[in-house]
Design a protein around this motif. Structure first.
Motif, mmCIF file in Angstrom:
data_model
loop_
_atom_site.group_PDB
_atom_site.id
_atom_site.type_symbol
_atom_site.label_atom_id
_atom_site.label_comp_id
_atom_site.label_asym_id
_atom_site.label_seq_id
_atom_site.Cartn_x
_atom_site.Cartn_y
_atom_site.Cartn_z
ATOM 1 N N ALA A 58 0.830 -1.213 0.000
ATOM 2 C CA ALA A 58 0.000 0.000 0.000
ATOM 3 C C ALA A 58 0.864 1.263 0.000
ATOM 4 O O ALA A 58 0.477 2.287 -0.574
ATOM 5 C CB ALA A 58 -0.948 -0.003 1.197
ATOM 6 N N ILE A 59 2.021 1.188 0.602
ATOM 7 C CA ILE A 59 2.937 2.334 0.630
ATOM 8 C C ILE A 59 3.666 2.480 -0.705
ATOM 9 O O ILE A 59 3.853 3.592 -1.194
ATOM 10 C CB ILE A 59 3.944 2.185 1.792
ATOM 11 C CG1 ILE A 59 3.211 2.233 3.137
ATOM 12 C CG2 ILE A 59 5.033 3.263 1.718
ATOM 13 C CD1 ILE A 59 4.035 1.722 4.308
ATOM 14 N N THR A 60 4.049 1.370 -1.311
ATOM 15 C CA THR A 60 4.954 1.414 -2.457
ATOM 16 C C THR A 60 4.303 1.233 -3.832
ATOM 17 O O THR A 60 4.948 1.521 -4.836
ATOM 18 C CB THR A 60 6.055 0.344 -2.312
ATOM 19 O OG1 THR A 60 5.452 -0.957 -2.204
ATOM 20 C CG2 THR A 60 6.924 0.620 -1.086
ATOM 21 N N ARG A 61 3.083 0.773 -3.889
ATOM 22 C CA ARG A 61 2.429 0.599 -5.196
ATOM 23 C C ARG A 61 1.566 1.817 -5.503
ATOM 24 O O ARG A 61 0.624 2.118 -4.768
ATOM 25 C CB ARG A 61 1.598 -0.683 -5.216
ATOM 26 C CG ARG A 61 2.512 -1.906 -5.259
ATOM 27 C CD ARG A 61 1.813 -3.220 -5.401
ATOM 28 N NE ARG A 61 0.776 -3.222 -6.421
ATOM 29 C CZ ARG A 61 -0.210 -4.111 -6.446
ATOM 30 N NH1 ARG A 61 -0.288 -5.048 -5.533
ATOM 31 N NH2 ARG A 61 -1.123 -4.061 -7.402
ATOM 32 N N PRO A 62 1.867 2.533 -6.591
ATOM 33 C CA PRO A 62 1.153 3.779 -6.909
ATOM 34 C C PRO A 62 -0.356 3.634 -6.953
ATOM 35 O O PRO A 62 -1.083 4.487 -6.426
ATOM 36 C CB PRO A 62 1.706 4.162 -8.294
ATOM 37 C CG PRO A 62 3.025 3.492 -8.384
ATOM 38 C CD PRO A 62 2.908 2.234 -7.582
ATOM 39 N N GLU A 63 -0.862 2.565 -7.548
ATOM 40 C CA GLU A 63 -2.304 2.403 -7.686
ATOM 41 C C GLU A 63 -2.996 2.175 -6.341
ATOM 42 O O GLU A 63 -4.191 2.451 -6.200
ATOM 43 C CB GLU A 63 -2.640 1.275 -8.671
ATOM 44 C CG GLU A 63 -2.278 -0.120 -8.203
ATOM 45 C CD GLU A 63 -0.829 -0.549 -8.430
ATOM 46 O OE1 GLU A 63 -0.548 -1.753 -8.297
ATOM 47 O OE2 GLU A 63 0.033 0.306 -8.741
ATOM 48 N N LEU A 64 -2.263 1.704 -5.343
ATOM 49 C CA LEU A 64 -2.824 1.542 -4.000
ATOM 50 C C LEU A 64 -2.699 2.832 -3.198
ATOM 51 O O LEU A 64 -3.637 3.247 -2.519
ATOM 52 C CB LEU A 64 -2.149 0.376 -3.263
ATOM 53 C CG LEU A 64 -2.351 -1.004 -3.882
ATOM 54 C CD1 LEU A 64 -1.588 -2.062 -3.101
ATOM 55 C CD2 LEU A 64 -3.824 -1.351 -3.968
ATOM 56 N N ALA A 65 -1.537 3.480 -3.270
ATOM 57 C CA ALA A 65 -1.333 4.724 -2.516
ATOM 58 C C ALA A 65 -2.356 5.788 -2.895
ATOM 59 O O ALA A 65 -2.848 6.525 -2.036
ATOM 60 C CB ALA A 65 0.084 5.247 -2.722
ATOM 61 N N ARG A 66 -2.713 5.855 -4.162
ATOM 62 C CA ARG A 66 -3.685 6.872 -4.585
ATOM 63 C C ARG A 66 -5.049 6.660 -3.935
ATOM 64 O O ARG A 66 -5.824 7.608 -3.804
ATOM 65 C CB ARG A 66 -3.776 6.927 -6.101
ATOM 66 C CG ARG A 66 -4.528 5.790 -6.731
ATOM 67 C CD ARG A 66 -4.592 5.884 -8.228
ATOM 68 N NE ARG A 66 -4.629 7.269 -8.657
ATOM 69 C CZ ARG A 66 -4.762 7.666 -9.891
ATOM 70 N NH1 ARG A 66 -4.893 6.786 -10.844
ATOM 71 N NH2 ARG A 66 -4.788 8.929 -10.202
ATOM 72 N N CYS A 67 -5.366 5.434 -3.501
ATOM 73 C CA CYS A 67 -6.669 5.128 -2.897
ATOM 74 C C CYS A 67 -6.833 5.717 -1.498
ATOM 75 O O CYS A 67 -7.959 5.922 -1.048
ATOM 76 C CB CYS A 67 -6.881 3.618 -2.827
ATOM 77 S SG CYS A 67 -7.012 2.816 -4.435
ATOM 78 N N TYR A 68 -5.755 5.958 -0.801
ATOM 79 C CA TYR A 68 -5.868 6.497 0.561
ATOM 80 C C TYR A 68 -5.066 7.781 0.759
ATOM 81 O O TYR A 68 -5.216 8.462 1.771
ATOM 82 C CB TYR A 68 -5.438 5.451 1.604
ATOM 83 C CG TYR A 68 -3.963 5.114 1.561
ATOM 84 C CD1 TYR A 68 -3.045 5.843 2.310
ATOM 85 C CD2 TYR A 68 -3.492 4.087 0.761
ATOM 86 C CE1 TYR A 68 -1.694 5.542 2.256
ATOM 87 C CE2 TYR A 68 -2.141 3.784 0.704
ATOM 88 C CZ TYR A 68 -1.254 4.514 1.453
ATOM 89 O OH TYR A 68 0.092 4.226 1.398
ATOM 90 N N TRP A 69 -4.196 8.150 -0.186
ATOM 91 C CA TRP A 69 -3.297 9.293 -0.001
ATOM 92 C C TRP A 69 -3.551 10.403 -1.010
ATOM 93 O O TRP A 69 -3.055 11.512 -0.848
ATOM 94 C CB TRP A 69 -1.854 8.806 -0.117
ATOM 95 C CG TRP A 69 -0.812 9.625 0.582
ATOM 96 C CD1 TRP A 69 -0.843 10.939 0.923
ATOM 97 C CD2 TRP A 69 0.464 9.138 1.009
ATOM 98 N NE1 TRP A 69 0.328 11.304 1.529
ATOM 99 C CE2 TRP A 69 1.138 10.218 1.606
ATOM 100 C CE3 TRP A 69 1.096 7.909 0.939
ATOM 101 C CZ2 TRP A 69 2.423 10.096 2.133
ATOM 102 C CZ3 TRP A 69 2.369 7.798 1.464
ATOM 103 C CH2 TRP A 69 3.017 8.883 2.056
ATOM 104 N N ALA A 70 -4.279 10.098 -2.077
ATOM 105 C CA ALA A 70 -4.515 11.038 -3.181
ATOM 106 C C ALA A 70 -3.201 11.405 -3.884
ATOM 107 O O ALA A 70 -3.113 12.420 -4.559
ATOM 108 C CB ALA A 70 -5.261 12.284 -2.719
ATOM 109 N N HIS A 71 -2.204 10.590 -3.682
ATOM 110 C CA HIS A 71 -0.905 10.713 -4.326
ATOM 111 C C HIS A 71 -0.423 9.315 -4.674
ATOM 112 O O HIS A 71 -0.920 8.333 -4.119
ATOM 113 C CB HIS A 71 0.137 11.351 -3.389
ATOM 114 C CG HIS A 71 -0.073 12.795 -3.141
ATOM 115 N ND1 HIS A 71 -0.987 13.252 -2.226
ATOM 116 C CD2 HIS A 71 0.508 13.885 -3.683
ATOM 117 C CE1 HIS A 71 -0.960 14.580 -2.226
ATOM 118 N NE2 HIS A 71 -0.059 14.989 -3.094
#
Length: 154
Positions: free
Chosen positions: A24-37
Motif C-alpha cells: 500500500a505504501i509502495t504501489r502507486p495504484e494503492l497509494a492513490r486510494c488512501y493518499w490522493a498521491h
C-alpha cells in the motif's frame, strides 16, 4: 532559522499483513486510494522516488531517494519538497517499520532530520496522522478517508 533537528513518530495498528501494508505504501495504484498521491520508484536502495498528486495535473510534490528497502518489514527514504530538491539541507528522512502482531500489523512511521520550526515539520505533524488513518481505513474497509478534509467551523 535554527539548525535544530526534530523527529515525528506515529504508530498505528492495522488489521492486515506486512505484505499488504508495504504494498500500500509502495504501489502507486494503492497509494492513490488512501493518499490522493502515488509513490513512484523501483524501491531499490539508491533509487529516486517521487510523490505525485493523483489528479490530471500529476504534480510532483515530493522527491527523495530510497535509503533502505527490506520488504515487507522496513522502508527508509529521504524526503524533500520538489521545489527544494537541489538543496541538500532541505531533506528529511522517513522510516516505515512494519511488524506483524497475530492478525494485525504495527506500523511505526518515524519522520526525522526535520528542521525545527520549518514548514515541513509543521506539515508532517498534521499530515502523517491523516494519511496513516486513511491507510488503516483503506486496508481494513477498502475505503480511505479524505486526507484534505478541513475542520468544520461552528
Amino acid at each position: 532559522m535554527s539548525k535544530e533537528k526534530i523527529s515525528f513518530v506515529y504508530t498505528t495498528y492495522i488489521v492486515s499483513t506486512p505484505e499488504k501494508v508495504f504494498e500500500a505504501i509502495t504501489r502507486p495504484e494503492l497509494a492513490r486510494c488512501y493518499w490522493a498521491h502515488e509513490n513512484v520508484s523501483d524501491w531499490k536502495p539508491g533509487s529516486r522516488w517521487q510523490h505525485i498528486r493523483a489528479n490530471d495535473e500529476r504534480t510532483v510534490e515530493l522527491v527523495g531517494e530510497v535509503v533502505e528497502s527490506t520488504p515487507p518489514a522496513r522502508l527508509v527514504i529521504t524526503w524533500a519538497n520538489a521545489s527544494q530538491a537541489a538543496d541538500p539541507d532541505s531533506y528529511s528522512r522517513v522510516t516505515f517499520d512494519i511488524v506483524e502482531y497475530d492478525n494485525m500489523v504495527r506500523l511505526t512511521v518515524t519522520h526525522d532530520e526535520l528542521k525545527a520550526g520549518s514548514g515541513m515539520a509543521s506539515g508532517v505533524t498534521k499530515g502523517w496522522p491523516a494519511v496513516l488513518s486513511s491507510l488503516k481505513s483503506f486496508l481494513e474497509t477498502g475505503s480511505g478517508i479524505d486526507v484534505f478534509a478541513k475542520p468544520k467551523s461552528g
